[in-house]
Scaffold this active site. Structure first.
Site: not given
Ligand code: MSP
Length: 498
Positions: A17, A20, A125, A128, A142, A145, A294, A297
Protein backbone atom coordinates in the site's frame (compact mmCIF):
# COMPACT_ATOMS: atom_id res chain seq x y z
CA UNK A 1 32.77 5.41 1.46
CA UNK A 2 30.13 2.72 1.87
CA UNK A 3 26.48 3.51 2.48
CA UNK A 4 24.17 0.71 3.56
CA UNK A 5 20.50 1.62 3.79
CA UNK A 6 17.49 -0.56 4.67
CA UNK A 7 13.70 -0.26 4.75
CA UNK A 8 11.55 -2.52 6.92
CA UNK A 9 10.69 -5.80 5.24
CA UNK A 10 6.94 -5.65 4.72
CA UNK A 11 4.41 -8.27 5.75
CA UNK A 12 2.85 -10.18 2.90
CA UNK A 13 -0.55 -10.55 4.55
CA UNK A 14 -1.88 -7.87 2.21
CA UNK A 15 -1.00 -6.07 -0.98
CA UNK A 16 1.60 -3.30 -0.98
CA UNK A 17 0.00 0.00 0.00
CA UNK A 18 0.88 3.66 -0.06
CA UNK A 19 2.58 3.51 3.36
CA UNK A 20 5.03 0.92 2.10
CA UNK A 21 5.60 2.97 -1.03
CA UNK A 22 6.27 6.07 1.06
CA UNK A 23 9.16 4.56 3.05
CA UNK A 24 10.59 2.79 0.03
CA UNK A 25 10.58 5.88 -2.20
CA UNK A 26 12.21 7.94 0.55
CA UNK A 27 14.92 5.30 0.98
CA UNK A 28 15.41 5.18 -2.77
CA UNK A 29 16.07 8.92 -2.84
CA UNK A 30 18.83 8.50 -0.25
CA UNK A 31 20.31 5.54 -2.10
CA UNK A 32 20.33 7.43 -5.39
CA UNK A 33 21.77 10.55 -3.81
CA UNK A 34 24.61 8.61 -2.19
CA UNK A 35 25.38 6.81 -5.45
CA UNK A 36 25.66 10.24 -7.08
CA UNK A 37 28.07 11.20 -4.30
CA UNK A 38 30.18 8.24 -5.46
CA UNK A 39 29.50 6.26 -2.32
CA UNK A 40 29.44 2.49 -2.50
CA UNK A 41 25.73 1.98 -1.85
CA UNK A 42 23.83 -1.13 -0.83
CA UNK A 43 20.09 -0.63 -0.63
CA UNK A 44 18.06 -3.49 0.82
CA UNK A 45 14.31 -4.06 0.68
CA UNK A 46 12.24 -7.21 1.11
CA UNK A 47 9.26 -9.08 2.47
CA UNK A 48 8.51 -10.57 5.88
CA UNK A 49 6.72 -13.83 5.25
CA UNK A 50 6.35 -15.96 8.38
CA UNK A 51 3.90 -15.98 11.27
CA UNK A 52 0.34 -16.58 12.22
CA UNK A 53 -1.38 -13.78 10.37
CA UNK A 54 0.21 -14.76 7.08
CA UNK A 55 -0.62 -18.42 7.66
CA UNK A 56 -4.23 -17.49 8.44
CA UNK A 57 -4.52 -15.22 5.42
CA UNK A 58 -3.19 -17.96 3.13
CA UNK A 59 -5.74 -20.43 4.51
CA UNK A 60 -8.47 -17.87 4.04
CA UNK A 61 -7.43 -17.49 0.40
CA UNK A 62 -7.33 -21.25 -0.08
CA UNK A 63 -3.64 -21.26 -0.84
CA UNK A 64 -0.71 -22.95 0.73
CA UNK A 65 1.40 -20.39 2.60
CA UNK A 66 4.43 -20.61 0.32
CA UNK A 67 2.35 -20.13 -2.81
CA UNK A 68 0.54 -17.23 -1.15
CA UNK A 69 3.83 -15.58 -0.07
CA UNK A 70 5.29 -16.02 -3.56
CA UNK A 71 2.34 -14.18 -5.06
CA UNK A 72 2.30 -11.26 -2.66
CA UNK A 73 6.07 -10.91 -2.54
CA UNK A 74 6.07 -10.75 -6.35
CA UNK A 75 3.56 -7.88 -6.14
CA UNK A 76 5.96 -5.93 -3.92
CA UNK A 77 8.83 -6.61 -6.30
CA UNK A 78 6.72 -5.58 -9.27
CA UNK A 79 5.63 -2.36 -7.60
CA UNK A 80 9.22 -1.45 -6.70
CA UNK A 81 10.26 -2.07 -10.31
CA UNK A 82 7.41 0.12 -11.51
CA UNK A 83 8.33 2.89 -9.08
CA UNK A 84 11.92 2.68 -10.27
CA UNK A 85 13.27 1.67 -6.86
CA UNK A 86 16.99 1.05 -7.20
CA UNK A 87 17.37 -1.63 -4.52
CA UNK A 88 20.47 -3.80 -4.76
CA UNK A 89 18.71 -6.84 -3.36
CA UNK A 90 15.25 -8.02 -2.42
CA UNK A 91 15.34 -10.33 0.61
CA UNK A 92 12.57 -12.76 1.44
CA UNK A 93 12.42 -14.40 4.84
CA UNK A 94 11.38 -17.63 3.12
CA UNK A 95 14.73 -17.72 1.25
CA UNK A 96 16.59 -20.91 2.08
CA UNK A 97 19.79 -19.12 3.06
CA UNK A 98 17.91 -16.74 5.32
CA UNK A 99 16.18 -19.60 7.13
CA UNK A 100 19.43 -21.52 7.61
CA UNK A 101 21.21 -18.48 8.99
CA UNK A 102 18.35 -17.68 11.38
CA UNK A 103 18.70 -21.20 12.75
CA UNK A 104 22.45 -20.76 13.16
CA UNK A 105 21.96 -17.48 15.00
CA UNK A 106 19.35 -19.02 17.30
CA UNK A 107 21.72 -21.86 18.12
CA UNK A 108 24.45 -19.36 19.02
CA UNK A 109 22.06 -17.54 21.36
CA UNK A 110 20.88 -20.81 22.87
CA UNK A 111 24.49 -21.95 23.46
CA UNK A 112 25.17 -18.64 25.20
CA UNK A 113 22.27 -19.33 27.55
CA UNK A 114 20.36 -16.34 26.26
CA UNK A 115 17.34 -18.40 25.27
CA UNK A 116 15.23 -20.40 27.75
CA UNK A 117 11.86 -22.15 27.89
CA UNK A 118 8.97 -21.03 30.08
CA UNK A 119 5.22 -21.47 30.36
CA UNK A 120 3.59 -18.23 29.48
CA UNK A 121 0.25 -16.59 29.51
CA UNK A 122 -0.24 -13.32 27.74
CA UNK A 123 -2.23 -11.17 25.39
CA UNK A 124 -1.15 -11.74 21.84
CA UNK A 125 -1.91 -9.25 19.07
CA UNK A 126 -1.79 -11.06 15.76
CA UNK A 127 -1.60 -7.76 13.87
CA UNK A 128 1.63 -6.84 15.67
CA UNK A 129 2.73 -10.49 16.05
CA UNK A 130 3.66 -9.54 19.58
CA UNK A 131 2.63 -10.18 23.16
CA UNK A 132 1.25 -6.98 24.67
CA UNK A 133 1.49 -5.80 28.24
CA UNK A 134 -1.61 -4.37 29.97
CA UNK A 135 -0.07 -0.87 29.79
CA UNK A 136 0.25 -1.13 26.01
CA UNK A 137 -3.48 -1.83 25.57
CA UNK A 138 -6.10 0.90 25.39
CA UNK A 139 -9.56 -0.16 26.65
CA UNK A 140 -8.37 -3.73 26.33
CA UNK A 141 -7.55 -3.27 22.63
CA UNK A 142 -4.30 -2.95 20.67
CA UNK A 143 -4.20 0.79 19.83
CA UNK A 144 -2.69 0.07 16.42
CA UNK A 145 -5.06 -2.64 15.26
CA UNK A 146 -8.16 -1.74 17.32
CA UNK A 147 -8.65 -5.40 18.19
CA UNK A 148 -8.72 -7.25 21.46
CA UNK A 149 -5.65 -9.44 21.62
CA UNK A 150 -6.02 -13.18 22.11
CA UNK A 151 -5.28 -14.57 25.55
CA UNK A 152 -2.77 -17.32 24.94
CA UNK A 153 -1.31 -19.79 27.36
CA UNK A 154 1.53 -21.89 26.06
CA UNK A 155 5.10 -22.92 26.41
CA UNK A 156 7.47 -20.54 24.64
CA UNK A 157 11.15 -19.96 24.26
CA UNK A 158 12.27 -16.57 25.52
CA UNK A 159 15.19 -14.36 24.61
CA UNK A 160 16.79 -12.67 27.62
CA UNK A 161 16.11 -9.12 26.48
CA UNK A 162 16.19 -7.92 30.08
CA UNK A 163 19.96 -8.58 30.21
CA UNK A 164 20.57 -5.74 27.79
CA UNK A 165 18.65 -2.81 29.25
CA UNK A 166 21.66 -0.99 30.68
CA UNK A 167 23.77 -1.39 27.57
CA UNK A 168 20.92 -0.20 25.36
CA UNK A 169 20.36 2.94 27.41
CA UNK A 170 24.06 3.72 27.28
CA UNK A 171 24.46 3.14 23.54
CA UNK A 172 21.37 5.20 22.70
CA UNK A 173 22.29 7.99 25.09
CA UNK A 174 25.80 8.28 23.67
CA UNK A 175 24.51 8.12 20.09
CA UNK A 176 26.60 5.02 19.45
CA UNK A 177 23.25 3.72 18.27
CA UNK A 178 21.62 6.89 16.99
CA UNK A 179 17.90 7.38 16.91
CA UNK A 180 16.68 10.36 14.91
CA UNK A 181 14.85 12.68 15.11
CA UNK A 182 15.75 13.61 18.68
CA UNK A 183 12.10 13.40 19.88
CA UNK A 184 12.11 9.70 19.00
CA UNK A 185 15.39 9.15 20.81
CA UNK A 186 13.95 10.83 23.90
CA UNK A 187 10.79 8.80 23.65
CA UNK A 188 12.77 5.54 23.64
CA UNK A 189 15.08 6.67 26.44
CA UNK A 190 12.03 7.74 28.43
CA UNK A 191 10.57 4.28 28.01
CA UNK A 192 13.83 2.45 28.80
CA UNK A 193 14.45 4.55 31.89
CA UNK A 194 10.94 4.04 33.19
CA UNK A 195 10.06 0.44 32.48
CA UNK A 196 11.95 -2.79 32.97
CA UNK A 197 12.49 -4.62 29.72
CA UNK A 198 10.83 -8.01 29.82
CA UNK A 199 12.27 -11.07 28.20
CA UNK A 200 10.64 -11.59 24.84
CA UNK A 201 8.92 -14.69 23.50
CA UNK A 202 10.56 -15.83 20.29
CA UNK A 203 8.75 -19.07 19.51
CA UNK A 204 5.26 -20.48 19.11
CA UNK A 205 4.25 -24.09 19.36
CA UNK A 206 1.12 -24.06 17.29
CA UNK A 207 2.27 -21.87 14.43
CA UNK A 208 3.55 -24.08 11.65
CA UNK A 209 4.42 -21.27 9.27
CA UNK A 210 7.75 -20.27 10.78
CA UNK A 211 11.32 -21.48 11.09
CA UNK A 212 11.70 -24.54 13.36
CA UNK A 213 14.07 -23.90 16.26
CA UNK A 214 17.31 -25.84 15.81
CA UNK A 215 17.22 -27.02 19.43
CA UNK A 216 13.50 -27.88 19.55
CA UNK A 217 11.76 -28.70 16.29
CA UNK A 218 8.32 -28.61 17.88
CA UNK A 219 8.59 -24.81 18.06
CA UNK A 220 8.89 -22.28 15.28
CA UNK A 221 10.38 -18.84 15.60
CA UNK A 222 8.18 -16.16 14.26
CA UNK A 223 8.37 -12.64 12.97
CA UNK A 224 10.81 -10.61 15.01
CA UNK A 225 13.99 -12.69 15.42
CA UNK A 226 13.46 -14.05 11.95
CA UNK A 227 12.64 -10.64 10.49
CA UNK A 228 15.45 -8.62 12.06
CA UNK A 229 18.12 -10.93 10.80
CA UNK A 230 17.11 -10.06 7.22
CA UNK A 231 19.28 -6.96 7.55
CA UNK A 232 22.27 -9.31 7.84
CA UNK A 233 21.24 -12.13 5.52
CA UNK A 234 20.27 -9.52 2.91
CA UNK A 235 23.96 -8.67 2.54
CA UNK A 236 24.83 -12.36 2.51
CA UNK A 237 25.77 -13.03 6.11
CA UNK A 238 26.23 -16.75 6.56
CA UNK A 239 25.76 -16.94 10.31
CA UNK A 240 29.41 -16.76 11.36
CA UNK A 241 29.79 -13.97 13.94
CA UNK A 242 33.47 -13.65 13.03
CA UNK A 243 32.72 -13.05 9.36
CA UNK A 244 30.48 -10.05 9.01
CA UNK A 245 29.93 -8.71 5.44
CA UNK A 246 31.73 -5.50 4.52
CA UNK A 247 28.60 -3.42 4.18
CA UNK A 248 27.81 -3.93 7.85
CA UNK A 249 26.70 -1.93 9.86
CA UNK A 250 23.80 -0.10 8.19
CA UNK A 251 24.46 3.63 7.91
CA UNK A 252 20.75 4.17 8.25
CA UNK A 253 17.65 2.09 8.77
CA UNK A 254 14.53 3.90 7.70
CA UNK A 255 11.12 3.05 9.17
CA UNK A 256 7.97 4.57 10.62
CA UNK A 257 7.30 5.05 14.30
CA UNK A 258 5.12 1.92 14.55
CA UNK A 259 8.14 -0.37 14.67
CA UNK A 260 10.66 1.87 16.39
CA UNK A 261 10.33 0.32 19.83
CA UNK A 262 11.18 -3.21 18.69
CA UNK A 263 13.96 -1.85 16.50
CA UNK A 264 15.39 0.06 19.45
CA UNK A 265 15.21 -2.87 21.89
CA UNK A 266 14.97 -6.44 20.56
CA UNK A 267 16.99 -5.72 17.42
CA UNK A 268 20.07 -4.11 19.02
CA UNK A 269 19.88 -6.60 21.91
CA UNK A 270 20.08 -9.48 19.45
CA UNK A 271 23.13 -7.89 17.88
CA UNK A 272 24.78 -7.29 21.25
CA UNK A 273 24.06 -10.90 22.14
CA UNK A 274 25.66 -12.07 18.89
CA UNK A 275 28.56 -9.69 19.37
CA UNK A 276 27.86 -7.86 16.11
CA UNK A 277 28.21 -4.05 15.85
CA UNK A 278 25.00 -2.03 16.05
CA UNK A 279 23.60 -0.02 13.13
CA UNK A 280 24.82 3.57 13.05
CA UNK A 281 21.40 5.10 12.88
CA UNK A 282 17.68 4.57 12.81
CA UNK A 283 15.73 7.34 11.16
CA UNK A 284 12.06 7.40 12.04
CA UNK A 285 9.53 8.99 9.74
CA UNK A 286 5.93 9.84 10.49
CA UNK A 287 2.66 8.24 9.51
CA UNK A 288 0.26 9.69 7.05
CA UNK A 289 -3.49 9.62 7.20
CA UNK A 290 -5.83 10.05 4.27
CA UNK A 291 -8.44 12.79 4.56
CA UNK A 292 -7.71 12.92 8.26
CA UNK A 293 -8.27 9.20 8.87
CA UNK A 294 -6.20 6.07 9.02
CA UNK A 295 -6.18 4.46 5.60
CA UNK A 296 -8.61 1.56 5.79
CA UNK A 297 -10.77 -0.54 3.53
CA UNK A 298 -13.78 -0.22 5.81
CA UNK A 299 -13.61 3.59 5.79
CA UNK A 300 -13.17 3.40 2.01
CA UNK A 301 -10.37 5.94 1.84
CA UNK A 302 -7.63 3.65 0.56
CA UNK A 303 -5.44 5.13 -2.15
CA UNK A 304 -3.38 2.47 -3.85
CA UNK A 305 0.06 3.21 -5.26
CA UNK A 306 -1.26 2.28 -8.70
CA UNK A 307 -4.08 4.83 -8.45
CA UNK A 308 -1.43 7.53 -8.22
CA UNK A 309 0.85 6.02 -10.85
CA UNK A 310 -2.06 5.77 -13.32
CA UNK A 311 -3.15 9.31 -12.64
CA UNK A 312 0.14 11.18 -12.34
CA UNK A 313 2.87 8.90 -13.70
CA UNK A 314 5.74 7.29 -11.84
CA UNK A 315 8.04 10.19 -11.13
CA UNK A 316 5.24 12.56 -10.21
CA UNK A 317 3.98 9.94 -7.72
CA UNK A 318 7.44 9.80 -6.16
CA UNK A 319 7.54 13.57 -5.95
CA UNK A 320 4.00 14.05 -4.70
CA UNK A 321 4.38 11.61 -1.81
CA UNK A 322 7.54 13.25 -0.51
CA UNK A 323 6.48 16.83 -1.02
CA UNK A 324 3.41 16.78 1.25
CA UNK A 325 5.02 17.28 4.67
CA UNK A 326 8.38 16.84 6.42
CA UNK A 327 9.53 13.23 6.60
CA UNK A 328 9.79 13.08 10.37
CA UNK A 329 6.29 14.47 10.92
CA UNK A 330 2.86 12.92 10.66
CA UNK A 331 0.70 14.40 7.96
CA UNK A 332 -2.43 14.08 5.96
CA UNK A 333 -2.83 13.50 2.25
CA UNK A 334 -5.82 13.52 -0.04
CA UNK A 335 -6.36 13.13 -3.75
CA UNK A 336 -7.33 16.83 -3.91
CA UNK A 337 -4.09 17.92 -2.26
CA UNK A 338 -2.05 15.70 -4.56
CA UNK A 339 -3.82 17.06 -7.65
CA UNK A 340 -3.31 20.61 -6.50
CA UNK A 341 0.39 20.02 -5.92
CA UNK A 342 0.73 18.26 -9.25
CA UNK A 343 -0.71 21.22 -11.10
CA UNK A 344 1.00 23.99 -9.15
CA UNK A 345 4.46 22.48 -8.69
CA UNK A 346 4.93 20.15 -11.61
CA UNK A 347 2.76 21.43 -14.46
CA UNK A 348 2.94 25.17 -13.75
CA UNK A 349 6.27 25.11 -11.90
CA UNK A 350 8.98 22.82 -13.20
CA UNK A 351 7.26 21.74 -16.43
CA UNK A 352 6.31 25.25 -17.47
CA UNK A 353 9.73 26.75 -16.77
CA UNK A 354 11.45 24.10 -18.85
CA UNK A 355 8.99 24.42 -21.73
CA UNK A 356 9.35 28.20 -21.70
CA UNK A 357 13.13 28.26 -21.67
CA UNK A 358 13.55 25.51 -24.24
CA UNK A 359 11.03 27.12 -26.60
CA UNK A 360 12.94 30.40 -26.40
CA UNK A 361 16.29 28.65 -26.86
CA UNK A 362 15.07 26.63 -29.82
CA UNK A 363 13.36 29.60 -31.40
CA UNK A 364 16.52 31.69 -31.13
CA UNK A 365 18.79 28.82 -32.21
CA UNK A 366 20.84 28.98 -29.07
CA UNK A 367 24.32 27.56 -29.36
CA UNK A 368 26.84 27.47 -26.55
CA UNK A 369 29.65 29.94 -27.09
CA UNK A 370 31.65 29.66 -23.88
CA UNK A 371 29.22 31.80 -21.97
CA UNK A 372 29.72 31.90 -18.22
CA UNK A 373 27.11 32.32 -15.52
CA UNK A 374 26.15 35.78 -14.39
CA UNK A 375 27.13 36.62 -10.86
CA UNK A 376 23.55 36.64 -9.72
CA UNK A 377 22.79 33.10 -10.93
CA UNK A 378 26.17 31.73 -9.83
CA UNK A 379 25.58 32.87 -6.25
CA UNK A 380 22.03 31.55 -6.22
CA UNK A 381 22.95 28.13 -7.64
CA UNK A 382 25.75 27.71 -5.10
CA UNK A 383 23.46 28.62 -2.20
CA UNK A 384 20.73 26.27 -3.38
CA UNK A 385 23.18 23.40 -3.83
CA UNK A 386 24.57 23.88 -0.31
CA UNK A 387 21.13 23.82 1.25
CA UNK A 388 19.90 20.98 -0.92
CA UNK A 389 22.81 18.74 0.09
CA UNK A 390 22.68 19.67 3.74
CA UNK A 391 18.99 18.82 3.79
CA UNK A 392 19.25 15.46 2.05
CA UNK A 393 22.15 14.44 4.25
CA UNK A 394 20.01 15.21 7.29
CA UNK A 395 17.03 13.26 5.90
CA UNK A 396 15.09 16.45 5.24
CA UNK A 397 13.59 15.45 1.92
CA UNK A 398 10.62 17.79 2.06
CA UNK A 399 12.98 20.69 2.72
CA UNK A 400 15.36 19.75 -0.10
CA UNK A 401 12.40 19.69 -2.49
CA UNK A 402 11.36 23.12 -1.24
CA UNK A 403 14.84 24.37 -2.06
CA UNK A 404 14.59 23.04 -5.61
CA UNK A 405 11.33 24.93 -6.02
CA UNK A 406 12.99 28.06 -4.71
CA UNK A 407 15.39 27.79 -7.64
CA UNK A 408 12.46 27.37 -10.05
CA UNK A 409 10.85 30.55 -8.66
CA UNK A 410 14.19 32.35 -9.00
CA UNK A 411 14.40 31.52 -12.72
CA UNK A 412 10.75 32.45 -13.31
CA UNK A 413 11.54 35.86 -11.86
CA UNK A 414 14.82 36.11 -13.73
CA UNK A 415 13.02 35.60 -17.04
CA UNK A 416 10.35 38.15 -16.14
CA UNK A 417 13.07 40.64 -15.29
CA UNK A 418 15.30 40.06 -18.33
CA UNK A 419 12.44 39.79 -20.84
CA UNK A 420 14.44 37.82 -23.43
CA UNK A 421 11.56 38.09 -25.93
CA UNK A 422 12.25 41.83 -26.17
CA UNK A 423 15.90 41.39 -27.07
CA UNK A 424 17.25 41.29 -30.61
CA UNK A 425 17.67 37.86 -32.13
CA UNK A 426 21.17 36.40 -32.31
CA UNK A 427 22.58 39.08 -30.04
CA UNK A 428 25.25 38.29 -27.46
CA UNK A 429 23.01 39.61 -24.74
CA UNK A 430 20.20 37.22 -25.64
CA UNK A 431 22.58 34.28 -25.81
CA UNK A 432 23.88 35.13 -22.36
CA UNK A 433 20.39 35.25 -20.84
CA UNK A 434 19.39 32.01 -22.52
CA UNK A 435 22.59 30.40 -21.31
CA UNK A 436 21.85 31.44 -17.74
CA UNK A 437 18.39 29.90 -17.97
CA UNK A 438 19.60 26.69 -19.58
CA UNK A 439 22.28 26.35 -16.95
CA UNK A 440 19.56 26.68 -14.32
CA UNK A 441 17.50 23.95 -16.00
CA UNK A 442 20.58 21.76 -16.07
CA UNK A 443 21.09 22.16 -12.30
CA UNK A 444 17.40 21.52 -11.68
CA UNK A 445 17.74 18.30 -13.68
CA UNK A 446 20.64 17.14 -11.50
CA UNK A 447 18.84 18.07 -8.28
CA UNK A 448 15.78 16.11 -9.40
CA UNK A 449 17.81 12.98 -10.22
CA UNK A 450 17.31 11.21 -6.86
CA UNK A 451 13.63 12.16 -6.71
CA UNK A 452 12.45 11.87 -10.31
CA UNK A 453 15.14 9.99 -12.21
CA UNK A 454 13.16 9.54 -15.44
CA UNK A 455 12.09 13.18 -15.56
CA UNK A 456 15.72 14.21 -15.12
CA UNK A 457 16.69 11.97 -18.02
CA UNK A 458 14.04 13.65 -20.16
CA UNK A 459 15.38 17.05 -19.18
CA UNK A 460 18.89 16.04 -20.24
CA UNK A 461 17.58 14.64 -23.54
CA UNK A 462 15.82 17.95 -24.26
CA UNK A 463 19.05 19.78 -23.44
CA UNK A 464 20.89 17.35 -25.71
CA UNK A 465 23.42 16.37 -23.04
CA UNK A 466 22.13 12.97 -21.92
CA UNK A 467 25.39 11.20 -22.76
CA UNK A 468 27.46 13.64 -20.77
CA UNK A 469 25.67 12.95 -17.51
CA UNK A 470 26.25 9.26 -17.01
CA UNK A 471 29.09 8.04 -14.83
CA UNK A 472 29.82 11.48 -13.41
CA UNK A 473 29.84 12.16 -9.70
CA UNK A 474 27.72 14.86 -8.16
CA UNK A 475 30.79 16.98 -7.63
CA UNK A 476 31.72 16.83 -11.30
CA UNK A 477 28.13 17.44 -12.37
CA UNK A 478 27.77 20.44 -10.10
CA UNK A 479 30.92 22.06 -11.38
CA UNK A 480 30.61 21.54 -15.12
CA UNK A 481 31.63 24.65 -17.07
CA UNK A 482 31.38 23.47 -20.68
CA UNK A 483 27.85 22.76 -21.83
CA UNK A 484 27.35 21.04 -25.10
CA UNK A 485 23.68 21.95 -25.29
CA UNK A 486 21.85 20.79 -28.43
CA UNK A 487 18.32 21.86 -27.64
CA UNK A 488 15.52 19.67 -28.88
CA UNK A 489 12.40 20.58 -27.02
CA UNK A 490 10.12 17.58 -26.63
CA UNK A 491 6.69 17.10 -25.14
CA UNK A 492 5.78 18.88 -21.93
CA UNK A 493 7.15 16.90 -19.00
CA UNK A 494 3.92 16.93 -17.02
CA UNK A 495 0.60 16.76 -18.88
CA UNK A 496 -2.06 18.98 -17.38
CA UNK A 497 -4.80 17.20 -15.38
CA UNK A 498 -8.34 18.39 -15.07
N1 MSP B 1 7.21 -6.85 8.92
C1 MSP B 1 7.29 -5.78 9.87
C2 MSP B 1 8.67 -5.11 9.84
C3 MSP B 1 9.82 -6.03 10.07
S1 MSP B 1 11.33 -5.20 9.84
C4 MSP B 1 12.47 -6.24 10.40
C5 MSP B 1 6.23 -4.74 9.56
N2 MSP B 1 5.72 -4.73 8.33
S2 MSP B 1 4.57 -3.73 7.78
O1 MSP B 1 4.18 -4.28 6.49
O2 MSP B 1 3.55 -3.55 8.73
O3 MSP B 1 5.30 -2.38 7.50
C6 MSP B 1 5.45 -1.35 8.46
C7 MSP B 1 6.10 -0.15 7.77
O4 MSP B 1 5.31 0.27 6.64
C8 MSP B 1 6.22 1.12 8.60
O5 MSP B 1 7.28 1.11 9.50
C9 MSP B 1 6.40 2.14 7.51
O6 MSP B 1 7.69 2.04 6.98
C10 MSP B 1 5.40 1.68 6.46
N3 MSP B 1 4.07 2.28 6.69
C11 MSP B 1 2.92 1.58 6.84
N4 MSP B 1 1.87 2.45 6.94
C12 MSP B 1 2.29 3.72 6.86
C13 MSP B 1 1.67 4.98 6.89
N5 MSP B 1 0.35 5.13 6.99
N6 MSP B 1 2.47 6.07 6.80
C14 MSP B 1 3.83 5.95 6.66
N7 MSP B 1 4.43 4.76 6.63
C15 MSP B 1 3.72 3.63 6.75
O7 MSP B 1 5.92 -3.95 10.43
Amino acid sequence: MKFYITTPIYYVNGEPHLGHAYTTIAADVFARYHRLKNNDVFFLVGTDEHGLKIEQKAIQMNKNPQEFCDEISAKFQFLWDTLNISNDYFIRTTDLNHKNVVRKALQILFDKNLIYKKKYQGFYCIGCEEYKTKIQLKNGKCPLHQKEPECIQEECYFFKLSNFQKQLIEKIQKDEFKIEPIERKNEILGFLNKEDLKDVAISRKKVKWGIPLPFDKSHTTYVWVDAFLNYLTGINWQGDTKKIPNFWPPNVQLMAKDILRVHATIWPALLLALNIPLPNKIFVHGFFTINGQKMSKSIGNVILPNDLIDKFGIDATRYLLLSQFPLEQDGDISMEKLEEKYNSNLVNGLGNLIARVLTLAEHNQFSFNNETSSNETKVKIKKIWDEYEKNIENFQLFESLKIIWELIAFYDKYIEKEKPWKIKNNSKQLNKILFNCLEGIYHLGIMCLPFMPKISEKIFVQLGIENEITKKSLNELKNIKQFNFKIKKGENLFPRKK
